[in-house]
Design an enzyme around this catalytic site. Structure first.
Site, mmCIF file in Angstrom:
data_model
loop_
_atom_site.group_PDB
_atom_site.id
_atom_site.type_symbol
_atom_site.label_atom_id
_atom_site.label_comp_id
_atom_site.label_asym_id
_atom_site.label_seq_id
_atom_site.Cartn_x
_atom_site.Cartn_y
_atom_site.Cartn_z
ATOM 1 N N LYS A 1 0.825 -1.209 0.000
ATOM 2 C CA LYS A 1 0.000 0.000 0.000
ATOM 3 C C LYS A 1 0.861 1.260 0.000
ATOM 4 C CE LYS A 1 -3.792 -2.455 2.164
ATOM 5 N NZ LYS A 1 -4.465 -2.865 3.406
ATOM 6 N N GLN B 1 -5.058 -1.713 9.594
ATOM 7 C CA GLN B 1 -4.836 -3.013 8.968
ATOM 8 C C GLN B 1 -5.393 -4.133 9.846
ATOM 9 O OE1 GLN B 1 -3.497 -3.599 5.870
ATOM 10 N NE2 GLN B 1 -4.064 -5.722 6.211
ATOM 11 N N ASP C 1 -11.332 2.155 3.451
ATOM 12 C CA ASP C 1 -11.496 0.706 3.335
ATOM 13 C C ASP C 1 -12.952 0.342 3.051
ATOM 14 O OD1 ASP C 1 -9.323 -1.003 3.346
ATOM 15 O OD2 ASP C 1 -9.061 -0.966 5.514
#
Length: 295
Positions: free
Chosen positions: A52, A96, A119
């Site tokens: 990322k 995460q 997300d």
């Protein structure tokens, strides 16, 4: 059989994003800024976050990585999230997953400002998606829709079977596939651990989206000739021939299923790169205030 190249498609999209970012900066606008919180030292999570960060560089974004040890308290993590919520330079951020067992993932997800939830996990974004309102789409389902779109795979009126009902992939991709849009307008069936006669159901499908986390689950007898297969599975299986000691395997028995298909995604190199690409797209939308106008 056409192999759906997620890496090549993601690279194309990231190049498009980079061009748009440079145009924004050229107009004197702020460079998009994505932040990530990484708790602990899980190997898979470390790899994903590194990808990322690299994608941010490719897209011309600023990126910030906040590392926390796996013994961090839930209160400390929530405090870090509050700071990112309040930081006007941060356009979007992620925490995460998975998190250590002593931390409630749902509480963490709900603590993120839905306007920075790139997300697409916050209940506000999930709810808006379910009724077709503008929102940040969950990254993996959004990536799947991009692949179907860019490869021109017809979905309207087609029978689509989704294997798995997770909040991250199964449920949202089923919702997107049935909405009045292209890709979409499909007749969708969701199969899961309590579904009987799964092979009978999948063998009638024009499109199978496999997101079970069970390596090799989808076998040739479950697939009708000409079907499109989207394999979301990325399970590490032991492989003594690899330096890492493992390899990634999808939910589909690729070698035996691929010859039957019109289109199929490989693992790795299929859906995975598109997931990170979708995160970049959401960050750009957040920076532009395209979904939720900035105050």
């Amino acid at each position: 059989m056409t192999l759906i190249d997620g890496k090549q498609t993601a690279d194309q999209i990231k190049a498009e994003i980079a061009n748009e970012v440079e145009a924004m900066v050229g107009r004197g606008e702020k460079r998009p800024h994505l932040a990530a919180i990484l708790v602990g030292h899980d190997g898979g999570s470390e790899t994903y976050v590194a990808h990322k960060v690299k994608a941010c560089e490719q897209c011309g974004f600023k990126s910030t990585l906040i590392r926390m040890e796996d013994n961090v308290t839930e209160a400390e993590l929530l405090e870090a999230i509050d700071k990112l919520n309040a930081d006007t330079d941060i356009d979007g951020f992620i925490v995460q997953l998975p998190l250590p067992k002593h931390i409630s993932e749902q509480k963490v997800i709900e603590a993120i400002d839905y306007r920075k939830d790139v997300d697409g996990f916050h209940p506000v974004n999930v709810g808006r998606m379910s009724i077709g309102l503008p929102c940040f789409l969950s990254a993996t389902p959004a990536g799947i829709m991009d692949l179907l779109d860019r490869y021109g795979i017809p979905t309207r009126g087609r029978r689509c079977v989704v294997l798995g009902r997770s909040n991250i992939v199964g449920k949202p991709v089923a919702t997107l596939m049935m909405q009045k849009r292209q890709p979409g307008d499909a007749t969708v069936t969701v199969c899961h651990s309590a579904t009987e006669n799964i092979a009978e159901i999948t063998s009638q499908a024009d499109i199978i989206i496999a997101a079970l986390g069970k390596p090799g689950f989808v076998t040739a007898n479950m697939v009708k000739p000409g079907a499109t297969i989207i394999d979301v599975g990325t399970t590490r299986v032991p492989d003594a021939t690899r330096k890492s000691g493992f390899r990634l395997r999808g939910d589909v028995d690729f070698d035996n299923v691929a010859p039957l298909c019109s289109y199929i995604t490989p693992v790795p190199g299929g859906v995975g790169p598109m997931t990170i690409c979708s995160l970049m797209k959401n960050t750009l939308l957040a920076a532009k205030g395209a979904i939720y106008p900035k105050a």
